[in-house]
Write a protein that holds these residues in place. Sequence first.
Motif, PDB file in Angstrom:
ATOM      1  N   SER A 288      -4.227  13.718   3.903  1.00  0.00           N
ATOM      2  CA  SER A 288      -3.574  12.415   3.804  1.00  0.00           C
ATOM      3  C   SER A 288      -4.521  11.428   3.134  1.00  0.00           C
ATOM      4  CB  SER A 288      -3.200  11.876   5.194  1.00  0.00           C
ATOM      5  OG  SER A 288      -2.311  12.751   5.847  1.00  0.00           O
ATOM      6  N   ARG A 289      -3.934  10.521   2.378  1.00  0.00           N
ATOM      7  CA  ARG A 289      -4.668   9.398   1.778  1.00  0.00           C
ATOM      8  C   ARG A 289      -3.971   8.134   2.234  1.00  0.00           C
ATOM      9  NH1 ARG A 289      -9.540   7.664  -0.207  1.00  0.00           N
ATOM     10  NH2 ARG A 289      -9.212   5.939  -1.701  1.00  0.00           N
ATOM     11  N   ALA A 290      -4.603   7.402   3.179  1.00  0.00           N
ATOM     12  CA  ALA A 290      -3.975   6.229   3.775  1.00  0.00           C
ATOM     13  C   ALA A 290      -4.984   5.101   3.888  1.00  0.00           C
ATOM     14  CB  ALA A 290      -3.415   6.568   5.155  1.00  0.00           C
TER      15      ALA A 290
ATOM     16  N   ASN B  41       0.785   5.234   0.820  1.00  0.00           N
ATOM     17  CA  ASN B  41       0.042   6.308   1.464  1.00  0.00           C
ATOM     18  C   ASN B  41       0.691   7.655   1.153  1.00  0.00           C
ATOM     19  OD1 ASN B  41      -1.640   4.376   2.635  1.00  0.00           O
ATOM     20  ND2 ASN B  41      -0.344   4.198   4.452  1.00  0.00           N
ATOM     21  N   TRP B  42      -0.151   8.689   1.054  1.00  0.00           N
ATOM     22  CA  TRP B  42       0.314  10.027   0.696  1.00  0.00           C
ATOM     23  C   TRP B  42      -0.050  11.026   1.779  1.00  0.00           C
ATOM     24  CZ3 TRP B  42       3.171  10.603  -3.728  1.00  0.00           C
ATOM     25  CH2 TRP B  42       3.128   9.530  -4.627  1.00  0.00           C
ATOM     26  N   ASP B  43       0.801  12.024   1.951  1.00  0.00           N
ATOM     27  CA  ASP B  43       0.567  13.026   2.978  1.00  0.00           C
ATOM     28  C   ASP B  43       1.073  14.379   2.480  1.00  0.00           C
ATOM     29  OD1 ASP B  43      -0.314  13.647   5.683  1.00  0.00           O
ATOM     30  OD2 ASP B  43       1.777  14.013   6.128  1.00  0.00           O
TER      31      ASP B  43
ATOM     32  N   GLU C  78       0.860  -1.184   0.000  1.00  0.00           N
ATOM     33  CA  GLU C  78       0.000   0.000   0.000  1.00  0.00           C
ATOM     34  C   GLU C  78       0.894   1.231   0.000  1.00  0.00           C
ATOM     35  OE1 GLU C  78      -3.658   2.279   0.611  1.00  0.00           O
ATOM     36  OE2 GLU C  78      -3.459   0.104   0.369  1.00  0.00           O
TER      37      GLU C  78
END
Length: 263
Positions: A78-80, A43-45, A41
Amino acid sequence: MMFKYIAPVALLVGAASVSAEEYQLFTELRADHIRVSGDNETNWDLNGTYFFDKKVTLGPLDQFEYINKVTNINAGYSRAFDENFLRLGGEYFAANGLVVSAEHSRVSGDYINEFGLGYLVSDNFIVRARAVKPEDVSTTYWFSASYNHQLQGNDYVGFTAEVDDEFDYFTLSSKYFAALNEGRYIAVGVALADNDGSSSWAAEADYYFSQMTSVGLSYDKGDDYSLNAKHFFNQNWALEAGFGSNADTSDAKVYSLNVTGQF
């Protein structure tokens, strides 16, 4: 698992002036690629903070005073794990020492509101109280105090303690920052926590070859560790890369890349 999220990369060490720099706007874009037992996975922040007065570096371009005393606003997205996280907050420092803070955050439609009051007793001592209200959950109250003990030059030892209103959760953290010789620096942090009788600890250290280049590591009670390297290519832009895992199992790995802009 909580990591400092960062891994070894080739170091780019260049000559740099040791004069202090000043910044008001800080931006950060981070990607964490997580692999657990074959699954993965990313994740973006994305975060940004604007200060209404200049923040002065202590030597390294990412090191500033232990106790912030500058009014600011901040936001993050954030996209997590297929969830969206949004955050908006800020702090106001009045001339009489009063400090007011607020934050609103959301994840998948649920929200958390936070409101804080504090008092800057002196440049080296601040006390705070926070009220945290998640949606459909009772408000919890937190009380904290931070103290900065100034050493020679910009060197310092800082301490922060925080406890909840029922004394079920307590944290104590400390940070030591010091200039070495020939434009080198070191920063070391430790934290202890007790959650209703369950204790934990974490430690991290960063070594600066110059004000623009550093390497670091972290370790905690759960045997999670991370390694990182960071380099400022000029006075405004930095790249940080890292790796995190667990000393007892190699099933979980985190590869991270972080771009920082300071203006």
